[in-house]
Design an enzyme around this catalytic site. Structure first.
Site, PDB file in Angstrom:
ATOM      1  CB  THR A 224      -0.926   0.019   1.204  1.00 13.62           C
ATOM      2  OG1 THR A 224      -1.863  -1.284   1.155  1.00 13.62           O
ATOM      3  CG2 THR A 224      -1.991   1.327   1.293  1.00 13.62           C
ATOM      4  CB  THR A 225       4.087   2.002   1.952  1.00 12.24           C
ATOM      5  OG1 THR A 225       3.342   1.786   3.074  1.00 12.24           O
ATOM      6  CG2 THR A 225       4.885   3.159   1.906  1.00 12.24           C
TER       7      THR A 225
ATOM      8  CE1 TYR B 228     -16.676   0.514  -2.405  1.00 18.91           C
ATOM      9  CE2 TYR B 228     -17.277  -1.135  -3.921  1.00 18.91           C
ATOM     10  CZ  TYR B 228     -17.310   0.035  -3.360  1.00 18.91           C
ATOM     11  OH  TYR B 228     -18.593   0.889  -3.766  1.00 18.91           O
TER      12      TYR B 228
ATOM     13  CE1 TYR C 135      -1.563  -4.941   5.786  1.00 11.41           C
ATOM     14  CE2 TYR C 135      -1.124  -4.440   3.657  1.00 11.41           C
ATOM     15  CZ  TYR C 135      -1.194  -4.086   4.855  1.00 11.41           C
ATOM     16  OH  TYR C 135      -1.058  -2.650   5.200  1.00 11.41           O
TER      17      TYR C 135
ATOM     18  NE  ARG D 185      -3.563   1.865   4.127  1.00  9.82           N
ATOM     19  CZ  ARG D 185      -3.646   2.909   3.487  1.00  9.82           C
ATOM     20  NH1 ARG D 185      -4.390   3.211   2.548  1.00  9.82           N
ATOM     21  NH2 ARG D 185      -2.679   3.868   3.865  1.00  9.82           N
TER      22      ARG D 185
ATOM     23  CE  LYS E 267       2.132  -4.363   6.705  1.00 10.17           C
ATOM     24  NZ  LYS E 267       2.304  -3.581   5.525  1.00 10.17           N
TER      25      LYS E 267
ATOM     26  CB  ILE F 208       5.761  -5.597   6.878  1.00  9.59           C
ATOM     27  CG1 ILE F 208       6.235  -6.925   6.673  1.00  9.59           C
ATOM     28  CG2 ILE F 208       5.866  -4.777   5.440  1.00  9.59           C
ATOM     29  CD1 ILE F 208       5.290  -7.716   5.615  1.00  9.59           C
TER      30      ILE F 208
END
Length: 295
Positions: A46-47, A109, A135, A140, A164, A206
């Site tokens: 995402t980063t 979503y 993850y 999010r 994660k 992470i």
């Protein structure tokens, strides 16, 4: 996997002022993280603003990091989404020979049930040629992947090797650590509670902030893994304010400002993200100056 214990960093994608990818800055970031002592690199998380990258740009980022790394550290590729069939197809067609594992986010979503999450990762595990790290980031995705679902996946599929965990919930993290299979990795996805998770039995982090301060953050995690609590806590408390700062106005705008303060890359992000405001820039600059003074 022993190679994925410690500090991994979720690499940013640096942009020039015209929003094109700055490959030279990306090389500097990779080398800065490696030289700082992190244990592995995560590409296209995402980063990395991967949602704002074209497929051609994503491939360019992968190629640049692989070529710059030159086999020095294990690489993890972010490969997830909310279209299960599309992920399965990519796993079947992409060359993953350079990677130690994939990092696959829980579907966002769509808001699937726990059974839907299980079936999604079952489909991924059945075709993935390399290990899979789950993850969980409900802030999010909109849905929390419960410990019962994670543990079911961990027990049913040997190539699902870790998670994660970024729910920001220490109780949930401790439930995972308590009940996980022996070699399953519970990795913090939240910089603020990375050390507490490690001290509770987690495998590392992470990290976002770790790429801006790789020497200090990776040392903190190593101290935590070795149960040197007082020394680890000194670093943790030193960085707490900055961890808040880098997420205050969105990720990766904050960490990119750290890099700008360090002279490594510009603080340029793509819409819908925007740069940090002048107040936050000033505070981040002051913190970077403090760390440089202490070094």
């Amino acid at each position: 996997m022993q190679s994925l214990i410690g500090t991994g960093v979720a690499l940013v994608t640096p942009f020039r002022e015209d929003f094109s990818i700055d490959s030279e800055a990306l090389k500097r970031i990779v080398n800065f993280s490696i030289d700082g002592g992190v244990e592995y690199l995560v590409i296209l998380g995402t980063t990395a603003e991967n949602a704002a990258l074209s497929s051609e740009e994503a491939n360019f980022v992968i190629q640049t990091v692989v070529e710059t790394n030159k086999g020095r550290l294990p690489l993890v590729l972010g490969l997830g989404g909310n279209n299960t069939a599309k992920i399965v197809e990519e796993l079947q067609t992409r060359d993953l020979s350079q990677f130690a594992a994939i990092l696959s986010v829980s579907p966002y979503y769509n808001k699937p049930t726990q059974e839907g999450i299980y079936q999604h990762f079952k489909a991924i595990a059945e075709v993935s040629p390399i290990p899979v790290i789950l993850y969980n980031v409900p802030s999010r995705t909109g849905v929390n992947m419960l410990p019962s679902t994670v543990l079911r996946l961990a027990c049913d599929f040997k190539n699902i090797i870790g998670i994660k965990e970024a729910a920001g919930d220490m109780i949930q993290a401790m439930k995972l650590i308590k009940d996980k299979p022996k070699d399953f990795l519970v990795i913090s996805g939240d910089d603020m509670i990375a050390l507490p998770m490690v001290l509770a039995g987690g495998a590392g982090v992470i990290s976002v902030i770790g790429q801006g301060f790789p020497k200090e953050f990776s040392e903190m995690i190593r101290l935590g893994l070795n149960k040197k609590v007082n020394d680890a806590n000194k670093i943790h408390y030193l960085f707490m304010d900055c961890i808040d700062m880098i997420f205050e106005q969105g990720n990766p705008a904050g960490i990119k400002q750290v890099f700008q303060s360090l002279g490594i890359t510009e603080n340029t992000v793509r819409l819908p993200l925007v740069k940090t405001d002048e107040s936050l820039v000033s505070r981040i600059n002051q913190f970077v100056a403090l760390i440089n003074k202490l070094a």
